[in-house]
Design an enzyme around this catalytic site. Sequence first.
Site, mmCIF file in Angstrom:
data_model
loop_
_atom_site.group_PDB
_atom_site.id
_atom_site.type_symbol
_atom_site.label_atom_id
_atom_site.label_comp_id
_atom_site.label_asym_id
_atom_site.label_seq_id
_atom_site.Cartn_x
_atom_site.Cartn_y
_atom_site.Cartn_z
ATOM 1 N N HIS A 22 2.528 -3.983 -12.387
ATOM 2 C CA HIS A 22 3.281 -5.373 -12.090
ATOM 3 C C HIS A 22 2.495 -5.953 -13.895
ATOM 4 O O HIS A 22 1.212 -5.440 -13.552
ATOM 5 C CB HIS A 22 2.229 -6.064 -10.578
ATOM 6 C CG HIS A 22 2.538 -7.267 -10.422
ATOM 7 N ND1 HIS A 22 1.617 -8.081 -9.768
ATOM 8 C CD2 HIS A 22 3.401 -7.989 -11.771
ATOM 9 C CE1 HIS A 22 2.165 -9.382 -10.036
ATOM 10 N NE2 HIS A 22 3.029 -9.439 -10.734
ATOM 11 N N HIS A 67 -4.056 -5.970 -15.383
ATOM 12 C CA HIS A 67 -3.967 -4.262 -15.728
ATOM 13 C C HIS A 67 -3.173 -3.892 -16.461
ATOM 14 O O HIS A 67 -3.626 -3.563 -17.406
ATOM 15 C CB HIS A 67 -4.239 -4.012 -14.202
ATOM 16 C CG HIS A 67 -3.729 -5.068 -12.730
ATOM 17 N ND1 HIS A 67 -2.135 -4.743 -13.599
ATOM 18 C CD2 HIS A 67 -3.462 -5.280 -11.935
ATOM 19 C CE1 HIS A 67 -1.659 -6.467 -12.921
ATOM 20 N NE2 HIS A 67 -2.025 -5.938 -11.733
ATOM 21 N N THR A 104 -5.529 -10.666 -6.071
ATOM 22 C CA THR A 104 -4.594 -9.862 -5.677
ATOM 23 C C THR A 104 -3.520 -10.780 -5.602
ATOM 24 O O THR A 104 -3.422 -11.891 -4.752
ATOM 25 C CB THR A 104 -4.447 -8.354 -4.594
ATOM 26 O OG1 THR A 104 -3.445 -7.162 -4.821
ATOM 27 C CG2 THR A 104 -4.711 -8.796 -2.883
ATOM 28 N N ASP A 136 -1.440 -0.105 -10.713
ATOM 29 C CA ASP A 136 -1.932 -1.293 -11.959
ATOM 30 C C ASP A 136 -3.606 -0.496 -11.822
ATOM 31 O O ASP A 136 -4.211 -0.971 -12.739
ATOM 32 C CB ASP A 136 -1.575 -2.274 -10.628
ATOM 33 C CG ASP A 136 -0.008 -2.693 -10.716
ATOM 34 O OD1 ASP A 136 0.704 -2.054 -11.561
ATOM 35 O OD2 ASP A 136 0.548 -3.443 -10.263
ATOM 36 N N GLY A 143 -0.989 1.296 -3.550
ATOM 37 C CA GLY A 143 -1.575 1.671 -4.537
ATOM 38 C C GLY A 143 -3.553 2.188 -4.854
ATOM 39 O O GLY A 143 -3.774 2.091 -5.211
ATOM 40 N N ARG A 188 1.676 -8.844 -14.965
ATOM 41 C CA ARG A 188 0.993 -10.055 -14.825
ATOM 42 C C ARG A 188 1.135 -10.804 -15.938
ATOM 43 O O ARG A 188 0.448 -10.695 -16.999
ATOM 44 C CB ARG A 188 -0.350 -10.171 -14.330
ATOM 45 C CG ARG A 188 0.109 -9.425 -12.021
ATOM 46 C CD ARG A 188 -1.928 -9.102 -11.751
ATOM 47 N NE ARG A 188 -1.917 -10.679 -11.972
ATOM 48 C CZ ARG A 188 -1.725 -11.591 -10.902
ATOM 49 N NH1 ARG A 188 -1.528 -10.851 -10.047
ATOM 50 N NH2 ARG A 188 -2.555 -12.285 -10.262
ATOM 51 N N HIS A 225 1.351 -3.701 0.554
ATOM 52 C CA HIS A 225 0.545 -4.509 0.349
ATOM 53 C C HIS A 225 -0.784 -4.226 1.359
ATOM 54 O O HIS A 225 -0.612 -4.471 2.339
ATOM 55 C CB HIS A 225 0.317 -5.885 -0.276
ATOM 56 C CG HIS A 225 -0.269 -6.728 -0.249
ATOM 57 N ND1 HIS A 225 -0.412 -6.662 -2.316
ATOM 58 C CD2 HIS A 225 -2.048 -7.280 -0.047
ATOM 59 C CE1 HIS A 225 -1.699 -7.670 -2.740
ATOM 60 N NE2 HIS A 225 -2.048 -8.183 -1.208
ATOM 61 N N ASN A 243 1.888 3.072 -6.565
ATOM 62 C CA ASN A 243 1.080 1.367 -7.631
ATOM 63 C C ASN A 243 0.209 1.899 -8.479
ATOM 64 O O ASN A 243 -0.779 1.785 -7.692
ATOM 65 C CB ASN A 243 1.025 0.068 -6.503
ATOM 66 C CG ASN A 243 1.147 -0.810 -7.388
ATOM 67 O OD1 ASN A 243 0.242 -0.727 -8.850
ATOM 68 N ND2 ASN A 243 1.168 -2.331 -7.427
ATOM 69 N N GLU A 293 7.418 -4.697 -11.249
ATOM 70 C CA GLU A 293 7.057 -6.552 -10.289
ATOM 71 C C GLU A 293 6.418 -7.087 -11.337
ATOM 72 O O GLU A 293 5.930 -6.538 -12.429
ATOM 73 C CB GLU A 293 5.875 -6.083 -9.891
ATOM 74 C CG GLU A 293 5.783 -4.998 -8.355
ATOM 75 C CD GLU A 293 4.846 -5.053 -7.660
ATOM 76 O OE1 GLU A 293 4.852 -4.450 -6.632
ATOM 77 O OE2 GLU A 293 3.775 -5.545 -7.613
#
Length: 240
Positions: free
Chosen positions: A42, A49, A99, A8, A212, A44, A190, A6, A69
Site C-alpha cells: 500500500h 511505510h 491503519t 507494509d 500482513g 500511502r 484486515h 502484505n 493498494e
Amino acid sequence: MLLGVNIDHVATLRQARGTRYPDPVKAALDAEEAGADGITVHLREDRRHIQERDVLLLKDVLQTRMNFEMGVTEEMMLFAEKIRPAHICLVPETRQELTTEGGLDVAGQEARIKAAVERLSRTGAEVSLFIDADERQIEASRRVGAPAIELHTGRYADAETPTDVAEELKRIVDGVAFGVGQGLIVNAGHGLHYHNVEAVAAIKGINELNIGHALVAHALFVGFKAAVAEMKALIVAASR
C-alpha cells in the site's frame, strides 16, 4: 485458497529509523519462497511505510504478482498507470488513521469509483474494491464494473465476545455468498492472525486472504519464511 502477503510493516520498521533495513523487497522474495501466492503493498499518500522505490523494485523482481493498494487520487492513478501491476485494490485513506479503518464507500461515490475502475482497468490490472461486507456496497461494486472485491475483516478481528465474533463472522459469510452471487471474485483481509484466520479461511467462496501485520510480528520470533509457511498451512488446511 490463496495467501497474499502484505509487506507494509516491514517498511514501517525501516521507516521508524530512516534506515535501509529491513528491506521489504527481500521480505517479499522470502514470502514467495515460503508459499505466498502474491505480494500486497500500500503506497500511502503520506509514505509512512512503502516508498515508490519499493514498488518499482518489486515490479521487476516478483515471481508471483503484485497487489497494489492505493487511494483514489490522481497521484496514485498516474503511478499505477506507470507501473501496471497485475492487481490494484482501491482503499479508503485518511492521514490520521493508524491503519485502514473501514471499507471504501462505493455506494456513496459511484461515479468517481466507476471512472477510476475504468481507467485502471485499461492498464490490464484486475481492479478490486476494499469494502465492508454490506450488500449495498457489494451491489455498488458490481455496478461500477469492478471484477473483484476485498471484504474488510477488521470488525471480526476486533470483536471481543463470542457473540460479537459469531455475529461478525456471519456478516463475512453472508457477504461472501452475496458477492459470489453477484459474479464477483471475493477476497478478504484486515486484522487476521494465527488465532482467528481459520474460521475465515473455512468460508467457501473466498479466493484469497491478504495478511500482513501478524506475519511481520510473528517473523520477529521465527523468521519471515517460517511465519509465511505457517500461515499458508493454516489457510490451506482450513479451506479444504
